[in-house]
Design a protein around this motif. Structure first.
Motif, PDB file in Angstrom:
ATOM      1  N   SER A   4      28.574 -23.845  -0.015  1.00  0.00           N
ATOM      2  CA  SER A   4      29.573 -24.903  -0.112  1.00  0.00           C
ATOM      3  C   SER A   4      28.874 -26.220  -0.422  1.00  0.00           C
ATOM      4  O   SER A   4      27.840 -26.531   0.179  1.00  0.00           O
ATOM      5  N   PRO A   5      29.422 -27.014  -1.328  1.00  0.00           N
ATOM      6  CA  PRO A   5      28.819 -28.332  -1.588  1.00  0.00           C
ATOM      7  C   PRO A   5      28.890 -29.253  -0.377  1.00  0.00           C
ATOM      8  O   PRO A   5      28.028 -30.130  -0.215  1.00  0.00           O
ATOM      9  N   VAL A   6      29.887 -29.072   0.499  1.00  0.00           N
ATOM     10  CA  VAL A   6      29.959 -29.891   1.707  1.00  0.00           C
ATOM     11  C   VAL A   6      28.804 -29.543   2.653  1.00  0.00           C
ATOM     12  O   VAL A   6      28.201 -30.425   3.260  1.00  0.00           O
ATOM     13  N   VAL A   7      28.487 -28.250   2.758  1.00  0.00           N
ATOM     14  CA  VAL A   7      27.335 -27.841   3.555  1.00  0.00           C
ATOM     15  C   VAL A   7      26.062 -28.451   2.987  1.00  0.00           C
ATOM     16  O   VAL A   7      25.196 -28.946   3.728  1.00  0.00           O
ATOM     17  N   GLU A   8      25.921 -28.446   1.664  1.00  0.00           N
ATOM     18  CA  GLU A   8      24.734 -29.027   1.028  1.00  0.00           C
ATOM     19  C   GLU A   8      24.653 -30.531   1.289  1.00  0.00           C
ATOM     20  O   GLU A   8      23.566 -31.081   1.466  1.00  0.00           O
TER      21      GLU A   8
ATOM     22  N   VAL B 105      21.473 -35.504  -2.741  1.00  0.00           N
ATOM     23  CA  VAL B 105      22.802 -36.077  -2.962  1.00  0.00           C
ATOM     24  C   VAL B 105      23.024 -36.347  -4.446  1.00  0.00           C
ATOM     25  O   VAL B 105      24.106 -36.082  -4.995  1.00  0.00           O
ATOM     26  N   ASP B 106      22.004 -36.862  -5.115  1.00  0.00           N
ATOM     27  CA  ASP B 106      22.142 -37.132  -6.552  1.00  0.00           C
ATOM     28  C   ASP B 106      22.327 -35.840  -7.344  1.00  0.00           C
ATOM     29  O   ASP B 106      23.035 -35.814  -8.354  1.00  0.00           O
ATOM     30  N   ASP B 107      21.700 -34.766  -6.882  1.00  0.00           N
ATOM     31  CA  ASP B 107      21.914 -33.464  -7.540  1.00  0.00           C
ATOM     32  C   ASP B 107      23.376 -33.034  -7.412  1.00  0.00           C
ATOM     33  O   ASP B 107      23.969 -32.522  -8.374  1.00  0.00           O
ATOM     34  N   LEU B 108      23.952 -33.243  -6.227  1.00  0.00           N
ATOM     35  CA  LEU B 108      25.365 -32.905  -6.032  1.00  0.00           C
ATOM     36  C   LEU B 108      26.256 -33.767  -6.910  1.00  0.00           C
ATOM     37  O   LEU B 108      27.242 -33.288  -7.487  1.00  0.00           O
ATOM     38  N   SER B 109      25.933 -35.040  -7.014  1.00  0.00           N
ATOM     39  CA  SER B 109      26.721 -35.943  -7.866  1.00  0.00           C
ATOM     40  C   SER B 109      26.645 -35.513  -9.320  1.00  0.00           C
ATOM     41  O   SER B 109      27.666 -35.488 -10.025  1.00  0.00           O
ATOM     42  N   ALA B 110      25.442 -35.169  -9.767  1.00  0.00           N
ATOM     43  CA  ALA B 110      25.265 -34.763 -11.155  1.00  0.00           C
ATOM     44  C   ALA B 110      26.022 -33.493 -11.476  1.00  0.00           C
ATOM     45  O   ALA B 110      26.525 -33.308 -12.600  1.00  0.00           O
TER      46      ALA B 110
ATOM     47  N   LEU C 124      30.797 -38.190  -0.165  1.00  0.00           N
ATOM     48  CA  LEU C 124      29.642 -38.131  -1.069  1.00  0.00           C
ATOM     49  C   LEU C 124      29.140 -39.543  -1.393  1.00  0.00           C
ATOM     50  O   LEU C 124      27.961 -39.845  -1.153  1.00  0.00           O
ATOM     51  N   PRO C 125      29.980 -40.444  -1.928  1.00  0.00           N
ATOM     52  CA  PRO C 125      29.468 -41.804  -2.155  1.00  0.00           C
ATOM     53  C   PRO C 125      29.145 -42.536  -0.854  1.00  0.00           C
ATOM     54  O   PRO C 125      28.262 -43.405  -0.833  1.00  0.00           O
TER      55      PRO C 125
END
Length: 414
Positions: free
Chosen positions: A326-330, A350-355, A365-366
């Motif tokens: 899950s991206p929330v877990v990450e 975090v920047d990887d998730l944003s990208a 996230l922000p």
């Protein structure tokens, strides 16, 4: 307490019980919701004149049931059904309300009906949030990240499926419980989360929903005492709910974990949660709810943020990501890594998730990115990230916190 506040409090505490009772007695989901809403409307009209009843919940149930009987009469429903409803009403008035030892609980039956495997998972979640949590269609849509129109159609289709497939309104027999368990746990988890961090509105917390989710998962644990994930979810809820009094300031602003007054945490609930978690872990089949509960236990037993074992928490999040991607877990793992290894290491994740655009529209996230940039003294970027989080935040409590952080950025940069 004024009348409007009394009605609102009764709604939060009793909506699920009223709807569940009416569904049991009438078999009609739409009628149940309509008559429950009518009863609360009548309360707003009558309680200012007559006073708030000594047992507001019982008043609402009786008023809603009488309204349902009137509507059924107008539909020329057979006399046998009307007599049965009248008998049910007398039975409910005679028995002790909300008896925790009564495993044949209307809300538990409602939960299993909502979570029937014949229904697609989105419909299960929607029906549970609507009927058990008492969310409006718009609130349910926001919780599920879909449009209100889409949610309205989903709810209608779910009710039609229950009616046309004649899905029984009951707790299933023991041999069918395991196949229902993942869906039921997922829905209870979402129900608790809506109470822990509301998707919209003035208040961050809805403790009544958290308490209802805990009550239901305890009933589920009695039905399935050997299922470690049931115990894991129970422990997770207890450990999180124990911090409720410290999570919002007197000014109505979010208080992050690092700044919370740990002396106001409910130690009895923490001790119970840890005991339940240990019982689950002893069974040796560790799943995602037990992992999350273990993370919560790390926080609950630390005397301060500095005393927290962030490396262990980061490791637990890595294991959680393996069993429940899950991206929330990450994102949570990135926070733990930032605490264990420094903000730059967390910001890279975090920047990887944003990208990857995996959490578009998710205000945390922000918000996390802003906090890490602030810790790195990258003031302009942090301010932009806080502004993005402010635009996405759904509750007044979170917006107040983010606005304060944004104002602090300007002072720090100066």
């Amino acid at each position: 307490m004024n009348v409007e506040a009394a009605v609102a409090t009764t709604f939060r505490a009793e909506w699920a019980r009223v709807v569940a009772t009416l569904i049991r007695t009438t078999g009609d989901w739409d009628l149940a919701e309509e008559c429950a809403q009518d009863a609360f409307t009548q309360a707003l009209a009558k309680w200012p004149r007559d006073g708030v009843p000594a047992r507001p919940g019982a008043w609402i149930v009786t008023t809603a049931r009488n309204r349902a009987i009137d509507k059924l009469r107008r539909r020329s429903v057979e006399a046998v059904k009307l007599r049965q409803i009248a008998l049910d009403l007398r039975h409910d008035e005679e028995r002790a309300p909300d008896d925790p030892d009564d495993i044949e609980d209307d809300r538990l039956r409602l939960m299993f009906t909502c979570c029937h495997p014949a229904l697609p998972l989105p419909a299960r979640v929607a029906l549970t949030l609507r009927t058990l949590a008492g969310l409006t269609t718009a609130e349910t849509a926001r919780a599920c990240l879909v449009s209100e129109q889409t949610m309205a159609k989903r709810l209608v289709r779910g009710k039609e499926k229950i009616r046309h497939s004649q899905i029984p309104y009951r707790v299933p027999p023991a041999h069918l419980l395991p196949e229902r368990l993942p869906g039921v746990l997922a829905v209870l988890y979402l129900l608790f989360n809506e109470g822990y961090t509301a998707t919209t509105g003035a208040d961050l917390l809805r403790p009544d929903l958290c308490a209802e989710a805990i009550r239901l998962v305890r009933l589920l644990a009695r039905l399935m005492p050997d299922q470690p994930e049931v115990l894991g979810l129970n422990a997770l809820m207890l450990l999180h709910h124990a911090r409720r009094d410290a999570r919002v300031s007197g000014a109505g602003e979010l208080v992050p974990l690092a700044e919370q007054d740990r002396s106001s945490w409910q130690r009895g609930e923490i001790e119970e949660g840890i005991a339940v978690l240990e019982s689950a872990l002893d069974r040796g089949d560790v799943g995602p709810y037990q992992l999350q509960a273990t993370i919560a236990a790390c926080h609950a037993t630390a005397t301060s943020e500095a005393d927290t074992d962030w490396a262990a928490i980061a490791h637990l999040y890595r294991r959680l990501a393996e069993v429940m991607p899950s991206p929330v877990v990450e994102l949570n793992r990135a926070v733990a890594i930032a605490m264990a290894e420094g903000p730059a290491a967390g910001l890279a994740l975090v920047d990887d998730l944003s990208a990857a655009c995996k959490l578009d529209g998710y205000h945390l996230l922000p918000a996390v990115r802003a906090d890490l940039l602030r810790r790195l003294s990258r003031w302009d970027e942090a301010a932009q990230a806080y502004q993005s989080a402010l635009q996405l935040a759904a509750t007044d409590t979170e917006r107040k916190y983010l606005a304060r952080r944004l104002a602090e950025i300007g002072a720090d940069a100066g």
